[in-house]
Scaffold this active site. Structure first.
Site, PDB file in Angstrom:
ATOM      1  N   GLN C 135      -9.005  -2.312   6.864  1.00  0.00           N
ATOM      2  CA  GLN C 135      -8.360  -1.201   6.175  1.00  0.00           C
ATOM      3  C   GLN C 135      -8.560  -1.363   4.674  1.00  0.00           C
ATOM      4  O   GLN C 135      -8.047  -2.317   4.074  1.00  0.00           O
ATOM      5  CB  GLN C 135      -6.878  -1.233   6.526  1.00  0.00           C
ATOM      6  CG  GLN C 135      -6.070  -0.139   5.901  1.00  0.00           C
ATOM      7  CD  GLN C 135      -4.598  -0.527   5.798  1.00  0.00           C
ATOM      8  OE1 GLN C 135      -4.190  -1.561   6.312  1.00  0.00           O
ATOM      9  NE2 GLN C 135      -3.829   0.291   5.123  1.00  0.00           N
ATOM     10  N   SER C 138      -5.862  -0.896  -0.626  1.00  0.00           N
ATOM     11  CA  SER C 138      -5.410  -1.491  -1.892  1.00  0.00           C
ATOM     12  C   SER C 138      -6.549  -1.749  -2.871  1.00  0.00           C
ATOM     13  O   SER C 138      -7.660  -2.082  -2.479  1.00  0.00           O
ATOM     14  CB  SER C 138      -4.713  -2.829  -1.627  1.00  0.00           C
ATOM     15  OG  SER C 138      -3.643  -2.663  -0.749  1.00  0.00           O
ATOM     16  N   SER C 172      -7.901  -7.525   4.383  1.00  0.00           N
ATOM     17  CA  SER C 172      -7.843  -8.569   5.408  1.00  0.00           C
ATOM     18  C   SER C 172      -8.988  -8.386   6.393  1.00  0.00           C
ATOM     19  O   SER C 172      -9.257  -7.271   6.851  1.00  0.00           O
ATOM     20  CB  SER C 172      -6.531  -8.492   6.186  1.00  0.00           C
ATOM     21  OG  SER C 172      -5.443  -8.601   5.319  1.00  0.00           O
ATOM     22  N   GLU C 255       1.298   2.249  11.750  1.00  0.00           N
ATOM     23  CA  GLU C 255       1.653   0.855  11.565  1.00  0.00           C
ATOM     24  C   GLU C 255       3.070   0.662  12.095  1.00  0.00           C
ATOM     25  O   GLU C 255       3.381  -0.305  12.776  1.00  0.00           O
ATOM     26  CB  GLU C 255       1.580   0.508  10.075  1.00  0.00           C
ATOM     27  CG  GLU C 255       1.697  -0.973   9.821  1.00  0.00           C
ATOM     28  CD  GLU C 255       1.572  -1.302   8.347  1.00  0.00           C
ATOM     29  OE1 GLU C 255       1.788  -0.397   7.514  1.00  0.00           O
ATOM     30  OE2 GLU C 255       1.249  -2.457   8.044  1.00  0.00           O
ATOM     31  N   GLU C 383      10.503  -4.660  -1.809  1.00  0.00           N
ATOM     32  CA  GLU C 383      11.109  -3.688  -2.717  1.00  0.00           C
ATOM     33  C   GLU C 383      10.714  -2.266  -2.323  1.00  0.00           C
ATOM     34  O   GLU C 383      11.532  -1.345  -2.353  1.00  0.00           O
ATOM     35  CB  GLU C 383      10.683  -3.969  -4.161  1.00  0.00           C
ATOM     36  CG  GLU C 383      11.215  -5.285  -4.721  1.00  0.00           C
ATOM     37  CD  GLU C 383      10.650  -6.523  -4.056  1.00  0.00           C
ATOM     38  OE1 GLU C 383       9.422  -6.553  -3.795  1.00  0.00           O
ATOM     39  OE2 GLU C 383      11.420  -7.458  -3.749  1.00  0.00           O
TER      40      GLU C 383
HETATM   41  C1  LIG Z   1      -1.716 -11.286   3.117  1.00  0.00           C
HETATM   42  C2  LIG Z   1      -2.033  -9.898   2.639  1.00  0.00           C
HETATM   43  C3  LIG Z   1      -2.879  -9.084   3.380  1.00  0.00           C
HETATM   44  C4  LIG Z   1      -3.201  -7.792   2.947  1.00  0.00           C
HETATM   45  N1  LIG Z   1      -4.074  -7.005   3.670  1.00  0.00           N
HETATM   46  C5  LIG Z   1      -4.434  -5.774   3.205  1.00  0.00           C
HETATM   47  C6  LIG Z   1      -5.414  -4.968   3.876  1.00  0.00           C
HETATM   48  O1  LIG Z   1      -5.953  -5.374   4.899  1.00  0.00           O
HETATM   49  N2  LIG Z   1      -5.779  -3.771   3.364  1.00  0.00           N
HETATM   50  C7  LIG Z   1      -5.195  -3.286   2.231  1.00  0.00           C
HETATM   51  O2  LIG Z   1      -5.537  -2.201   1.825  1.00  0.00           O
HETATM   52  N3  LIG Z   1      -4.260  -4.019   1.536  1.00  0.00           N
HETATM   53  C8  LIG Z   1      -3.872  -5.244   2.021  1.00  0.00           C
HETATM   54  N4  LIG Z   1      -2.953  -6.012   1.313  1.00  0.00           N
HETATM   55  C9  LIG Z   1      -2.447  -5.484   0.052  1.00  0.00           C
HETATM   56  C10 LIG Z   1      -0.976  -5.118   0.077  1.00  0.00           C
HETATM   57  O3  LIG Z   1      -0.770  -3.921   0.751  1.00  0.00           O
HETATM   58  C11 LIG Z   1      -0.528  -5.052  -1.401  1.00  0.00           C
HETATM   59  O4  LIG Z   1      -0.575  -6.371  -1.897  1.00  0.00           O
HETATM   60  C12 LIG Z   1       0.877  -4.538  -1.540  1.00  0.00           C
HETATM   61  O5  LIG Z   1       0.932  -3.171  -1.235  1.00  0.00           O
HETATM   62  C13 LIG Z   1       1.427  -4.777  -2.955  1.00  0.00           C
HETATM   63  O6  LIG Z   1       0.559  -4.317  -3.928  1.00  0.00           O
HETATM   64  P1  LIG Z   1       0.152  -5.235  -5.171  1.00  0.00           P
HETATM   65  O7  LIG Z   1      -0.291  -6.543  -4.633  1.00  0.00           O
HETATM   66  O8  LIG Z   1      -0.770  -4.470  -6.020  1.00  0.00           O
HETATM   67  O9  LIG Z   1       1.506  -5.496  -5.932  1.00  0.00           O
HETATM   68  P2  LIG Z   1       2.191  -4.505  -6.977  1.00  0.00           P
HETATM   69  O10 LIG Z   1       2.216  -3.150  -6.401  1.00  0.00           O
HETATM   70  O11 LIG Z   1       1.592  -4.701  -8.297  1.00  0.00           O
HETATM   71  O12 LIG Z   1       3.675  -5.085  -6.953  1.00  0.00           O
HETATM   72  C14 LIG Z   1       4.112  -6.131  -7.806  1.00  0.00           C
HETATM   73  C15 LIG Z   1       5.637  -6.187  -7.710  1.00  0.00           C
HETATM   74  O13 LIG Z   1       6.186  -4.955  -8.171  1.00  0.00           O
HETATM   75  C16 LIG Z   1       7.025  -4.388  -7.203  1.00  0.00           C
HETATM   76  N5  LIG Z   1       6.982  -2.936  -7.287  1.00  0.00           N
HETATM   77  C17 LIG Z   1       5.897  -2.134  -7.373  1.00  0.00           C
HETATM   78  N6  LIG Z   1       6.273  -0.847  -7.412  1.00  0.00           N
HETATM   79  C18 LIG Z   1       7.613  -0.822  -7.335  1.00  0.00           C
HETATM   80  C19 LIG Z   1       8.616   0.214  -7.325  1.00  0.00           C
HETATM   81  N7  LIG Z   1       8.289   1.502  -7.376  1.00  0.00           N
HETATM   82  N8  LIG Z   1       9.917  -0.130  -7.231  1.00  0.00           N
HETATM   83  C20 LIG Z   1      10.285  -1.436  -7.159  1.00  0.00           C
HETATM   84  N9  LIG Z   1       9.384  -2.441  -7.166  1.00  0.00           N
HETATM   85  C21 LIG Z   1       8.072  -2.137  -7.255  1.00  0.00           C
HETATM   86  C22 LIG Z   1       6.530  -4.931  -5.885  1.00  0.00           C
HETATM   87  O14 LIG Z   1       7.549  -4.923  -4.915  1.00  0.00           O
HETATM   88  C23 LIG Z   1       6.109  -6.333  -6.262  1.00  0.00           C
HETATM   89  O15 LIG Z   1       7.245  -7.169  -6.251  1.00  0.00           O
HETATM   90  C24 LIG Z   1      -2.637  -7.306   1.742  1.00  0.00           C
HETATM   91  C25 LIG Z   1      -1.764  -8.131   0.997  1.00  0.00           C
HETATM   92  C26 LIG Z   1      -1.463  -9.413   1.435  1.00  0.00           C
HETATM   93  C27 LIG Z   1      -0.532 -10.261   0.609  1.00  0.00           C
END
Ligand SMILES: Cc1cc2nc3c(=O)[nH]c(=O)nc-3n(C[C@H](O)[C@H](O)[C@H](O)COP(=O)(O)OP(=O)(O)OC[C@H]3O[C@@H](n4cnc5c(N)ncnc54)[C@H](O)[C@@H]3O)c2cc1C
Ligand SMILES: Cc1cc2nc3c(=O)[nH]c(=O)nc-3n(C[C@H](O)[C@H](O)[C@H](O)COP(=O)(O)OP(=O)(O)OC[C@H]3O[C@@H](n4cnc5c(N)ncnc54)[C@H](O)[C@@H]3O)c2cc1C
Lengths: 413, 373, 414
Positions: C135, C138, C172, C255, C383
């Site tokens: 998928q 991100s 992933s 999901e 969050e």
């Molecule tokens: C092990 C793992 C596997 C993954 N696999 C996939 C995959 O297969 N495909 C894919 O597309 N993605 C995947 N992801 C990505 C995952 O969906 C994102 O990491 C996740 O959505 C968070 O985005 P970010 O890392 O950019 O963090 P950010 O969005 O930058 O968040 C940073 C912090 O800010 C907080 N935050 C952000 N916006 C808000 C808000 N509006 N209100 C309050 N708090 C907020 C978050 O909760 C977090 O604490 C994976 C991530 C992990 C860790």
């Protein structure tokens, strides 16, 4: 670093201890010990009378508001001396609940902003407990968002220079016993909300002031609604400039933080004593809980002490001191509930005669929700820490730079 | 009363911080984390040259004789820098055991070398999983020779000598063992924080020298209280750094057109981290004072700062990752260095439940004494 | 209400049980028991080969993705049958990990939006595990705020193809995937949600480069994926141009539908652990402090299970699973982390050990402690899940949005 008394501090402690031993109302000691947070169990005497008597006695010997200057009723004590006094006064401090708001918040505000005349007239009787003060800030539409208040103060049209007050306050603790009040009003609704406020102190016996007690969830009536209908206040009872009320109120709130030395009750010592008395302290599950609260309680105590050291060095206590109430409030609620849990079915009993520990924890359970709201809710305190200590950005604000009378609100009439 | 470090102690902190920012940079930590060296030698030497390894060792034994408040200040900075050195094993444990139980010759033999950074020492205690108790110790000394297995031993693969708790005919005792000598086989074991190496040590007739003759359990308890305060300072240093990292990232990272630090969900997480770090720090000051004055309150103060700081560091290091989102879960970002260290330090001196239990037992004793009076 | 099997369900269960006992790879039992939340660990074996073998066997007998229609590789099972299957498959379900994203999220999206031809082409092989999907949502600038993504898809002049340029992150399984569903920006001049389009991308196509990311737990399960002039035929578009946000919501809703699939909490693991583990005064399970902790987790774990079952009952009645199912991961993520930490606490000094040979419980809890931070972030952070519950379940207003109705290329914070 030195957690022990210096020789001078030891001498001061000795003096305080001796005076207390000779003068405290010892016949009330047992009842006071059993009184918990949220309930003063005085059967043998009227709490108001007992409180006033002890305060008066202290004042005469120079122990009332001891950190205030002598000329205003104190003895010019240092912050550390104040803490020592608090440690020595112990349970008898529970008699001073009536004066907390006046001594902790109203007095310091008058001291910072009042004229010399006002200070000499008002402060000594406040220190000695002869007069009780209340704080008239919150309104139905303005609690956390205090600057959203609507009570109007307008210049009298008769040329007297007096101000005419109309509006309503709410949650005013002790208003029903108070002779004086610290009042925050709106003098200009055409500017952004923080800019159109002005502070006064007023005689609660003035015509047009009406106090209506509110029945609380714990069935006490310590806070009130206060209505103002064309109440007159002379201009010499204004504190700070017209339109400068927000700044003045910050003094009040900062002084609230200065009372840190006195320490917020957490319920922990009560719980430890209780668990020891019942033998529950031997249970590992109870110990795990106790340990968590123990380190919070000691952490709070020493955080307050550290702030005191900063204060002694002339630093102003900052927003970091908001953690006291934030931690203590929730902790007290948890502790009360846990103590009731340890009491089993008997935990439901609330009457001092039937209940374990004379219903102390039940009273705490019923009072503690208010601690997490009054004087800044948990959420507001977290915002303060995040924004003012950690420098995170403020919330996105929809009312910023907007004239007060154009701000969106629920229920503006 | 004064609840703050002195200006001189704050200067010491500043110079320790400057030194560690250079000598224990993240690159240095990662080199040990990812490599086979047991520690960073250059950093270790530097710490000795700064007088840190001997900070609390009396001058007559070659130390700087600064004192324990100073050692607390240094410990906090080491924790903040997640320093990859055998400082805790050597300074908080080995040196303290020698000071507590060693005879003059033993002190003269080891302490000056510790102060000079010439030897690394450690304490070999645990053998099986779960709280260590005297009954669970099976290692045995007989005829001056030690046999048995200790795991995990912090810095066991690099230490020159160890203080070992072992049974003998007369019960539990403490012994000094030359780890470079005969009858000692050591292997590095994998741990939750590879920037601090641990070992399994198999003793098979290793020659020992007795360390003290008193009640070994009491000595261990006393030294652990001292080490708990110092470790708690490391934990507080780590908490603060984790909080700072999270704060900085919250200011930098944009989502939904805003700094994530402008969302209350994030602000309140950070505020709560600040609260737990602050409470832990305040408890630590109490511990530091009790440690430095040899106060009777030390056992209670030590358990308080240990419990409080363990919780704070785990809380801050965990939420630091959470605030970083996906980045926090990568090897490349530094969040995991703190997460791993927090989990290591939480267990190294015995775990939270053990200390919680001790704390309440000690408070009960105090209150009983009060009630009796 | 009926917490027991109906006669038909009981019959179905018996059939499943018989088939599994006759066909499952029992030689892996021991290793699978030790894996659990620590991640799949099959020492000395090729995990992917074992996984593909079991998936293929299930597919041949009609047990791969049982709730999918027959023509796409399933057996048209009801939601309840699906749960029964999962309960019976038990341990072996861990072998389906490489296919989870494909079958749980990509497959349903393809099923909802692709042409019949493509469905028949892709779904059966996705079901049988012959092909693996990932998928690609991100990006560095769009995680929680996935609609802020920047990967561009532009129509190639005079052809039926789209040209993709940009970068994904955290994908992933990208390193072993054959296909992916890819969310792109097709119009930067409209507000961010209105300019997105979804595609199926061939991960082996020229211009796709996958770079594994080193995780904090030492693993390399997720990746950066770079696209340089990658061409995708318009037939592989899912949904209308600029309607990608809606398509993505299908993916995310699906999901949630996978709720039935056991949400790992770590509770059974720690409950098993304390039964044997000895504290100085006896088995850990007899200690009051341990019991208080366990009871707390026990009711959370059963609460989650029955919340999921209730959702299945609504699903069986044809209701769509709503945002209320976000609580599963929210509760389980933190709980796993707490459980792992507590087990290590009981292990005391030995809790720092991480190799299977040295560590208590074969290092199960140490691995959990290192994996769990990812659970609280992947697929919606704690969050964001709380915001979803507050806004979409409880009807609270959304956060003040500074980027609403603003063209993407003029939004603040870019
Ligand atoms: C092990 C793992 C596997 C993954 N696999 C996939 C995959 O297969 N495909 C894919 O597309 N993605 C995947 N992801 C990505 C995952 O969906 C994102 O990491 C996740 O959505 C968070 O985005 P970010 O890392 O950019 O963090 P950010 O969005 O930058 O968040 C940073 C912090 O800010 C907080 N935050 C952000 N916006 C808000 C808000 N509006 N209100 C309050 N708090 C907020 C978050 O909760 C977090 O604490 C994976 C991530 C992990 C860790
Ligand atoms: C026992 C008691 C005694 C009191 N005594 C006095 C007194 O003597 N004098 C006086 O002037 N006042 C007094 N108060 C009033 C007290 O200060 C207010 O109740 C308090 O400030 C909260 O205001 P509110 O009740 O209007 O709640 P609101 O402000 O309406 O808050 C409702 C909820 O919304 C939350 N909230 C509000 N704004 C935000 C935000 N920006 N971010 C996140 N959450 C937010 C709050 O945390 C709370 O949970 C007393 C209150 C109590 C309970």
């Amino acid at each position: 670093m030195n957690f022990d008394d210096t020789p001078e501090e030891a001498a001061f402690r000795q003096e305080a201890r001796a005076w207390i031993a000779a003068n405290a109302p010892k016949h009330l000691k047992e009842e006071l010990e059993l009184s918990g947070f949220g309930g003063l169990y005085l059967k043998s005497e009227d709490p108001m009378q007992a409180g006033k008597a002890w305060q008066k006695k202290k004042a005469e010997a120079g122990w009332a508001c001891l950190h205030w200057p002598k000329e205003y009723g104190g003895r010019g004590a240092t912050p550390i001396e104040r803490v020592i006094w608090g440690q020595e006064e112990g349970v008898y401090a529970k008699l001073s609940g009536l004066f907390t708001i006046g001594h902790g918040m109203c007095g310091p505000t008058v001291m910072a902003w009042g004229s010399e005349e006002a200070k000499r007239e008002r402060l000594p009787t406040l220190a000695s407990g002869e007069e009780i003060w209340c704080q008239l800030f919150s309104e139905p539409a303005a609690g956390s968002d205090l600057a959203g208040l609507r009570t109007r103060a307008e210049k009298a049209t008769d040329g007297s220079g007096d101000w005419i007050i109309n509006g309503q306050k709410i949650w005013t603790s002790g208003a029903q016993h108070s002779q004086w009040g610290l009042l925050l009003t709106r003098t200009d609704p055409n500017v952004p909300k923080h800019k159109g406020l002005t502070m006064f102190f007023l005689d609660m016996r003035s015509p047009g002031v009406e106090v209506r007690p509110i029945r609380q969830m714990n069935d006490q009536r310590s806070f009130n609604e206060v209505f103002f209908e064309n109440v007159r206040i002379p201009d010499n009872q204004r504190l700070g400039p017209v339109g400068g009320g927000w700044n003045v109120s910050l003094t009040t709130l900062m002084n609230e933080r200065l009372s840190i030395g006195s320490g917020m009750p957490t319920g922990f010592p009560d719980l430890l004593d209780f668990a020891m008395a019942t033998g529950d302290v031997d249970n590992p599950a109870v110990r795990a809980k106790l340990a968590d609260w123990a380190v919070k309680a000691s952490g709070l105590k020493f955080t307050a002490f550290r702030a005191l050291s900063a204060l002694s060095k002339g630093e102003t206590p900052g927003p970091e001191n908001s953690i006291g109430k934030l931690v203590a409030g929730a902790m007290m609620q948890d502790i009360a509930r846990y103590a009731m849990d340890l009491q089993g079915e008997a935990g439901v009993l609330t009457n001092a005669a039937d209940a374990e520990a004379r219903g102390k924890f039940q009273a705490m359970a019923l009072r503690s929700p208010a601690t997490r709201i009054e004087g800044g809710s948990d959420e507001i305190l977290r915002n303060i820490i995040a924004e003012r200590v950690l420098n995170l950005p403020a919330d996105v604000r929809v009312d910023k730079d907007v004239a007060f009378n154009a701000i969106p609100t629920s229920g503006r009439k | 009363m004064n609840f703050d470090f002195s200006d001189e102690q704050k200067q010491l902190r500043d110079s320790a911080r400057r030194f560690l920012e250079k000598q224990s940079s993240v690159a240095v930590v990662r080199r040990v984390l990812e490599g086979d060296e047991g520690y960073d030698r250059e950093l270790w030497q530097g710490l000795a040259e700064m007088g840190f390894t001997g900070a609390a060792i009396p001058e007559e034994f070659g130390g700087a004789g600064l004192g324990y408040l100073e050692l607390c200040v240094i410990a906090e900075e080491l924790g903040r820098a997640v320093a990859p050195v055998p400082f805790s094993s050597t300074v908080y444990l080995a040196a303290e055991f020698l000071l507590a139980a060693g005879n003059d010759a033993q002190k003269k033999n080891y302490l000056p070398k510790i102060a000079a950074g010439e030897v690394i020492g450690t304490f070999a205690y645990a053998e099986t999983a779960g709280e260590v108790t005297a009954e669970r110790i099976k290692a045995t000394v007989s005829g001056g020779k030690l046999s048995g297995t200790k795991i995990p031993v912090a810095d066991g693969s690099i230490a020159d000598f160890a203080v070992v708790a072992a049974q003998s005919g007369s019960g539990l005792g403490l012994y000094l063992v030359d780890l470079t000598g005969p009858g000692v086989t050591r292997t590095v074991v994998d741990t939750i924080d590879p920037s601090r190496k641990h070992a399994r040590i198999v003793f098979d007739g290793a020659p020992v020298e007795q360390l003290g003759s008193g009640d070994a359990e009491a000595v261990i308890a006393a030294v652990y209280d001292r080490a708990a305060v110092l470790t708690a300072f490391e934990q507080v240093g780590g908490s603060d750094r984790a909080l700072e990292m999270a704060r900085d990232y919250a200011l930098e990272r944009i989502a939904f057109g805003r700094q994530i630090g402008s969302f209350q969900a994030i602000k309140h997480i950070l505020a709560d981290m600040y609260v737990s770090a602050t409470l832990a720090r305040s408890n630590c000051y109490w511990g530091a004072y009790a440690l430095s004055t040899g106060s009777a309150e030390l056992p209670e103060a030590a358990a308080s700062c240990r419990v409080s700081a363990t919780k704070a560091f785990q809380h801050c290091s965990t939420n630091n990752i959470q605030v970083h989102g996906g980045m926090g879960f990568t090897w490349q970002f530094d969040c995991h260095l703190y997460y791993k260290r927090s989990n290591l330090l939480a267990l190294n001196l015995g775990s939270l439940s053990v200390w919680e239990n001790r704390l309440i037992a000690r408070m009960r004793a105090r209150n009983s004494a009060r009630d009796a009076a | 209400m009926n917490f027991d099997d109906t006669p038909e369900e009981a019959k179905f269960r018996a059939e499943v049980r018989a088939w599994i006992s006759a066909n499952a790879p029992h030689d892996l039992d021991e290793d699978l028991k030790k894996s659990g939340l620590a991640g799949l660990r099959l020492p000395g074996r090729d995990i992917m080969a074992e996984s593909k073998a079991w998936q293929k066997k299930k597919a041949d007998a009609g047990w791969a993705v049982p709730h999918w229609p027959k023509e796409y590789g399933g057996r048209g099972a009801t939601p309840i049958e699906r749960v029964v299957w999962q309960q019976e498959e038990g341990l072996y379900n861990q072998l389906a990990q490489p296919f989870a994203i494909g079958q749980g999220m990509c497959g349903p999206t393809v099923m909802a939006y692709a042409s019949e031809d493509l469905k028949r082409k892709y779904l059966p092989k996705l079901a049988s595990g012959e092909e693996i999907w990932c998928q690609l949502f991100s990006e560095p600038a769009g995680g929680s705020d996935v609609a802020a993504l920047r990967t561009r898809a532009e129509k190639a002049d005079g052809s039926d193809e789209w040209v993709i340029n940009g970068q994904k992150i955290w994908t992933s399984g990208a390193q072993y995937s054959d296909y992916g569903i890819l969310l792109t920006r097709t119009d930067p001049n409209v507000p961010k949600h209105a300019g997105l389009t979804m595609f199926i991308v061939d991960m082996k196509a020229p211009g796709v480069e996958v770079r594994p990311i080193h995780q904090m737990n030492g693993g390399r399960g997720f990746n950066e994926v770079f696209f340089e002039n990658v061409r995708i035929h318009d037939s592989h578009r899912l949904g209308a141009v600029n309607d990608g946000w809606n398509v993505a919501l299908t993916t995310l809703m699906n999901e949630r539908m996978s709720i039935g699939s056991r949400l790992a909490t770590g509770f059974p693991e720690i409950f098993g652990f304390v039964a044997d583990f000895q504290l100085p005064d006896g088995p850990a399970i007899d200690n009051a402090a341990v019991r208080a902790k366990l009871a707390d987790w026990a009711v959370k774990s059963s609460g989650l299970r029955y919340t999921a079952f209730r959702a299945i009952s609504s699903l069986s009645k044809g209701e769509r699973p709503g945002p209320e199912n976000s609580i599963g991961k929210l509760v389980a993520g933190v709980m796993t982390q707490d459980i792992a930490k507590y087990a290590m606490e009981l292990e005391a000094e030995a809790g720092v050990l991480t190799s299977q040979e040295d560590a208590p419980a074969a290092a199960l809890f140490q691995n959990m402690v290192l994996n769990s931070p990812g659970m609280r972030i992947a697929g919606g952070t704690d969050e964001i899940l709380r915001n979803i519950i507050a806004e979409r379940v409880l009807g609270l207003p959304g956060d003040v949005r500074v980027d609403k109705n603003v063209p993407f290329n003029q939004a603040p914070g870019r």
